[in-house]
Write a protein that holds these residues in place. Sequence first.
Motif, short mmCIF file in Angstrom:
data_model
loop_
_atom_site.label_atom_id
_atom_site.label_comp_id
_atom_site.label_asym_id
_atom_site.label_seq_id
_atom_site.Cartn_x
_atom_site.Cartn_y
_atom_site.Cartn_z
N SER A 136 1.06 3.24 11.05
CA SER A 136 0.71 2.90 9.67
C SER A 136 1.91 2.51 8.81
O SER A 136 3.02 3.03 8.99
N ALA A 137 1.66 1.63 7.86
CA ALA A 137 2.66 1.28 6.85
C ALA A 137 2.63 2.35 5.76
O ALA A 137 2.18 2.12 4.64
N VAL A 138 3.09 3.55 6.11
CA VAL A 138 2.96 4.69 5.20
C VAL A 138 3.95 4.64 4.04
O VAL A 138 3.71 5.26 3.00
N ASP A 139 5.06 3.93 4.21
CA ASP A 139 6.07 3.86 3.15
C ASP A 139 6.16 2.44 2.61
O ASP A 139 7.09 1.69 2.92
N VAL A 140 5.17 2.07 1.80
CA VAL A 140 5.16 0.70 1.26
C VAL A 140 6.33 0.48 0.32
O VAL A 140 6.80 -0.65 0.16
N ALA A 141 6.82 1.55 -0.33
CA ALA A 141 7.96 1.40 -1.23
C ALA A 141 9.19 0.92 -0.45
O ALA A 141 9.91 0.02 -0.89
N ARG A 142 9.42 1.51 0.72
CA ARG A 142 10.57 1.09 1.54
C ARG A 142 10.38 -0.33 2.04
O ARG A 142 11.32 -1.14 2.03
N ALA A 178 5.68 -4.02 -7.67
CA ALA A 178 6.06 -4.30 -6.28
C ALA A 178 7.41 -3.72 -5.90
O ALA A 178 7.61 -3.33 -4.75
N GLN A 179 8.34 -3.65 -6.84
CA GLN A 179 9.67 -3.14 -6.52
C GLN A 179 9.88 -1.69 -6.98
O GLN A 179 10.99 -1.18 -6.93
N LYS A 180 8.82 -1.06 -7.43
CA LYS A 180 8.91 0.34 -7.86
C LYS A 180 7.63 1.09 -7.48
O LYS A 180 6.96 1.69 -8.32
N LEU A 181 7.33 1.05 -6.18
CA LEU A 181 6.08 1.64 -5.68
C LEU A 181 6.19 3.14 -5.44
O LEU A 181 5.18 3.84 -5.40
N SER A 182 7.41 3.64 -5.27
CA SER A 182 7.58 5.07 -5.03
C SER A 182 7.06 5.87 -6.22
O SER A 182 7.36 5.56 -7.38
N GLN A 183 6.23 6.88 -5.92
CA GLN A 183 5.63 7.75 -6.93
C GLN A 183 4.58 7.05 -7.80
O GLN A 183 4.15 7.59 -8.82
N SER A 184 4.19 5.84 -7.42
CA SER A 184 3.11 5.15 -8.14
C SER A 184 1.78 5.51 -7.51
O SER A 184 1.70 6.25 -6.52
#
Length: 275
Positions: free
Chosen positions: A154-160, A190-196
């Motif tokens: 899975s693409a579990v870390d879309v932020a990375r 798109a460039q700040k997906l972490s914690q979204s």
Amino acid sequence: MPGSKRPKVSLVRYTFLSECVGRQQDVNILLPYGCYSDAVPAQRPYKTLWLLHGMSDDRETWLRNSVIETIARENDLAVVMPDAANSFYTDMAYGPRYYTYVTGELPRVLRGLLPLSDKKDDNFLAGFSMGGYGAFKIGLTKPDDFAAIGCFSSAVDVARLAKDAFSRNPDSVQSRDRQAIFLSVFGGEAQKLSQSSHDIRVLIDQCNAEKKQPPIFMSCGTDDYLYADNVSFAEYVQKKGYDVTWTDGPGAHDWNVWNRDIVRFVEFLKNKGLL
């Protein structure tokens, strides 16, 4: 056994005008033998596996590359294979509402036409790569709709992944293509997906807070470029006390692995008493 008759399945290819997608939309459905015959005993409505494709694939990819027809045949299981383009199964910032389509419109339309169960205990969700992300996203935001979810490579870390697309060789053709996908799906986030709200870890924490935890099956090939992400995420979920089964094995990001994993997922469902 040689010469023995094997039960058959019906393949339904259905096209309808989707309000969410805004155009004619195709979906493939496998239905157990007997679904159209009053002369053949059959269980109705049917348990249903909703099966999601990866990036650059479509509704045909599971049929063309996997053992899913054999699985449907041997387990008296309906299988729904929708098309969601490169949407990450999200209501896109600049594109169709694929999350609403897959979670709302499509089940409503198909259950009005075909003998598919709407009970939580009869519905399962799985996918690979982008479809694995989709299985997490949908399964964790709709925990009352699915008895279990399966997530392969899975693409579990879309932020990375998004960060890499915008920072590593950003002018390469592949990076520009990925940038366009992330921007169309997630827009300004798109460039700040972490914690979204698009971060699967956030969804895991929300399910924990609500005490709604669908059992999870996770898998990945040890040579997959997403392997480290998946190992890290599996450890995160386990620390949260989730009912998660993790398995890996030799292989890369390909159908040799996903065929192995879909069989393992069905065994997982059987071990849970769901099939």
